[in-house]
Design a protein around this motif. Structure first.
Motif, PDB file in Angstrom:
ATOM      1  N   LEU B  53       1.821  39.316  42.171  1.00  0.00           N
ATOM      2  CA  LEU B  53       1.525  40.589  41.505  1.00  0.00           C
ATOM      3  C   LEU B  53       2.576  40.926  40.458  1.00  0.00           C
ATOM      4  N   THR B  54       3.840  40.513  40.701  1.00  0.00           N
ATOM      5  CA  THR B  54       4.939  40.940  39.832  1.00  0.00           C
ATOM      6  C   THR B  54       5.324  39.912  38.793  1.00  0.00           C
ATOM      7  N   GLY B  55       4.618  38.790  38.751  1.00  0.00           N
ATOM      8  CA  GLY B  55       4.918  37.803  37.724  1.00  0.00           C
ATOM      9  C   GLY B  55       6.054  36.863  38.070  1.00  0.00           C
ATOM     10  N   GLN B  56       6.634  36.990  39.265  1.00  0.00           N
ATOM     11  CA  GLN B  56       7.693  36.047  39.636  1.00  0.00           C
ATOM     12  C   GLN B  56       7.096  34.666  39.937  1.00  0.00           C
ATOM     13  N   LEU B  57       5.812  34.661  40.303  1.00  0.00           N
ATOM     14  CA  LEU B  57       5.100  33.403  40.483  1.00  0.00           C
ATOM     15  C   LEU B  57       3.818  33.458  39.665  1.00  0.00           C
ATOM     16  N   GLY B  62      -7.215  32.404  40.508  1.00  0.00           N
ATOM     17  CA  GLY B  62      -7.552  33.803  40.704  1.00  0.00           C
ATOM     18  C   GLY B  62      -6.912  34.711  39.678  1.00  0.00           C
ATOM     19  N   ASP B  63      -7.181  35.999  39.824  1.00  0.00           N
ATOM     20  CA  ASP B  63      -6.758  36.948  38.807  1.00  0.00           C
ATOM     21  C   ASP B  63      -6.174  38.190  39.448  1.00  0.00           C
ATOM     22  N   VAL B  64      -5.283  38.829  38.716  1.00  0.00           N
ATOM     23  CA  VAL B  64      -4.739  40.114  39.146  1.00  0.00           C
ATOM     24  C   VAL B  64      -4.949  41.090  38.004  1.00  0.00           C
TER      25      VAL B  64
END
Ligand SMILES: Nc1ncnc2c1ncn2[C@@H]1O[C@H](COP(=O)(O)OP(=O)(O)OP(=O)(O)O)[C@@H](O)[C@H]1O
Ligand SMILES: [Mg+2]
Lengths: 353, 240
Positions: B53-57, B62-64
């Motif tokens: 969710l936070t962009g660290q991975l 899939g999509d957020v």
């Protein structure tokens, strides 16, 4: 290290340095003044790495790449233009532009810290071997021959706007010192701005800075480029002091020395690496004048000694020690006050009884 | 209860590490003003879900969507710039800076110098960090470091807050204060909180999502989940 220490310290240092500058020509020998210009160039180089590595946390092993580019750009530009003012600006711009391009790929490619150190060093060494191969008459930029491993002449500095009015060595020394002081104040100011503090925060924890919505790539690129511009200016005074520039400005030993100055002087200070440059330069010259000890051996021992015994470097260790003393003094006087109050209180109750 | 609009939506979200399916086909929605807890045994994939969710991975599939913005694969700072505050499981703080400087960096991102200064002072007051404001964060106790990190989240005034184990390693008293603070933050922000401490979850949350082996096993109230045999099996099975 806390950033909140005020800017006043830097100003005091700058004033002391300015006073030294004014009296130096009357107490020092003429020859010393000439070499000082060259050492000031090296000190500016050390200062640039103090900013990039000490504050920005970017271990740029090849800071000499920008230093050397600055020196060559100055020599070539000043020879062609026939004046130094524009050449100095060109030197700074060339170093900064080169760093901006290199930094763009490195930071936006998210290259890790260790690779960054290796890449920058490699770049410096590539420049070293490239410029060494330029000995023929065909390697010419305008009127300036690059000269291969012999290097090329670096014209002296002249008064702005009058290419024929060369400065005397004392005056060149004044200009170099003024540049060192101004750049030192500039760095001292930068690390206290929002930009500078974010760079320090990134050094401490890049993930956190990212999660606080800072684009860390941009900040790293910014401080890296600023550091390169400063190193380029250092290159100018170095080659003016020597009146030549040779490929040795890009050499491995010059890169290593720069790192040693910053380690000895202390990361996270600006004045430390500057003082370390002067001290180690004069130590090296003194050692060079005798035959008993090998200079590089002594430098190696100093480096190992510092890494093992004074890992923070001279200036941070002194500051810590002074802070510790102050704190102890404060807590002792607080204790004394408490004791007095307590004994008064007991005396009071006794009197009441 | 009126739910408003969906502010976070994950669709078919998967994160694989080699053969490990840390997050596997997760569909998840968070509504405006909601306070959702994520629970699940160790290794269930909660932190990995957070990091997607936070962009660290960057998710494998899939999509957020965060408020109409597709964020899968975006940089952390871009996602944070949408107004998302994050506290990670392993404390991420600026060790070499003082508590005050840590919080100032967060506040100054969004405000001019003067406002950032008052906001920093207010945050320090609000989190009762006054005594340690000029201490280096690296020298602080674990619980205090967690609060400095919470302070940074709060000072950025986010509208969406993700906290990964905010009460881990805290004393009872500290945990209770953290629960209060979370409810306070929830007045102005939607939240997702990962926690292991069931009592803590009862203090703060209505709706709970149970993760197990990278998937969502169930989504219900804490009472319903704790009396469900499947949930008990997940936890007991893990303990055995
Ligand atoms: N970077 C990684 N590389 C490989 N495997 C990973 C990585 N990160 C997590 N995993 C694996 O993914 C799975 C889920 O881990 P995750 O940290 O998301 O669990 P968690 O639910 O947060 O657990 P905990 O409650 O212990 O924090 C675990 O099996 C873990 O080993
Ligand atoms: Mg976790």
């Amino acid at each position: 290290m806390k950033i909140a220490q005020d800017f006043r310290g830097s100003v005091i240092v700058a004033i002391l340095a300015a006073l030294f500058t004014l009296i130096a020509p009357s107490i020092l020998e003429f020859f010393t003044i000439i070499t000082l210009t060259q050492v000031i160039g090296l000190a500016i180089l050390a200062l640039s790495l103090a900013l990039v590595w000490g504050y920005g946390g970017i271990l740029c092993f090849g800071q000499t790449a920008f230093f050397g580019l600055g020196a060559y750009a100055y020599a070539v530009a000043a020879t062609n233009i026939g004046g130094s003012t524009g050449a100095i600006l060109i030197a700074i711009l060339v170093a900064a532009a080169f760093a901006a391009i290199l930094g763009y790929f490195v930071f936006y490619g998210r290259v890790s810290d260790v690779y960054l150190a290796v890449i920058t060093l490699t770049v410096a060494l590539i420049l070293y071997s490239l410029i060494r191969r330029t000995s023929g008459p065909e390697y010419k930029i305008g009127n300036a021959l690059l000269g291969g491993f012999n290097g090329t002449g670096a014209p002296p500095i002249n008064s702005p706007g009058d290419g024929a009015a060369m400065l005397f060595p004392e005056h060149t020394f004044y200009v170099a010192m003024a540049a060192l002081i101004l750049v030192y104040l500039l760095c001292g100011w930068v690390v206290k701005t929002h930009f500078g503090r974010v760079c320090i925060a990134i050094r401490e924890n890049e993930t956190r800075a990212e999660l606080l919505a800072y684009d860390t790539r941009l900040y790293k690129l910014g401080i890296f480029t600023l550091g390169a511009a400063i190193a380029g200016l250092g290159g100018v005074f170095f080659c003016v002091g020597v009146s030549r520039v040779t490929p040795d400005v890009f050499s491995l030993s010059q890169s290593a020395l720069t790192i040693i100055w910053v380690i000895v002087g202390g990361r996270g200070t600006l004045i430390g690496p500057i003082l370390a440059t002067f001290a180690l330069y004069y130590l090296t010259s003194a050692l060079g004048a005798q035959q008993w000890l090998n200079t590089n051996l002594v430098l190696g021992v100093i480096l190992i000694g510092f890494v093992l015994l004074v890992p923070k470097g001279v200036i941070p260790s002194i500051t810590d020690w002074a802070d510790g003393r102050r704190e102890r003094r404060v807590s002792r006087s607080r204790e004394r006050r408490m004791r007095v109050r307590r004994s008064r209180a007991t005396a009071g109750t006794e009197a009441a009884e | 209860m009126k739910r408003g609009e969906v502010v976070v939506e994950a669709r078919g979200l998967s994160m694989h590490f080699g053969g490990v399916r840390a997050v596997d086909q997760v569909d998840f929605s968070l509504w405006e003003n909601e306070l959702r807890c994520l629970i699940g045994p160790n290794g269930a994939g909660k932190s990995t879900f957070f990091k997607c969710l936070t962009g660290q991975l960057t998710p494998t599939m899939g999509d957020v969507v965060i408020r109409d913005v597709h964020v899968a694969g975006r940089e952390s700072h871009e996602i944070a710039a949408l107004g998302v505050g994050v506290k990670t499981q392993v404390p991420n703080v600026f060790d070499g800076l003082s508590a005050e400087e840590n919080i100032w960096i967060a506040a100054r991102r969004w405000h001019a110098a003067k406002r950032a200064k008052t906001l920093t002072a207010e945050t320090i007051e609000r989190l009762q960090l006054g005594d340690i404001r000029s201490d280096l964060v690296g020298a602080l106790a674990h619980g205090q470091r967690q609060w400095v990190e919470l302070g940074m989240v709060v000072a950025a005034e986010p509208w969406l807050v993700l906290l990964d184990e905010p009460a881990a390693g805290m004393t009872h008293e500290e945990t209770a204060r953290t629960a209060e603070l979370i409810q306070e933050i929830n007045q102005t922000a939607a939240m997702i909180v990962v926690e292991h401490d069931m009592q803590f979850i009862r203090m703060i949350s209505r709706q709970v999502t149970l993760f197990h082996e990278g998937r969502i096993l169930m989504e219900d109230t804490m009472d319903a989940i704790s009396s469900d045999p499947r949930a008990r099996e997940v936890y007991l099975g893990h303990r055995a």
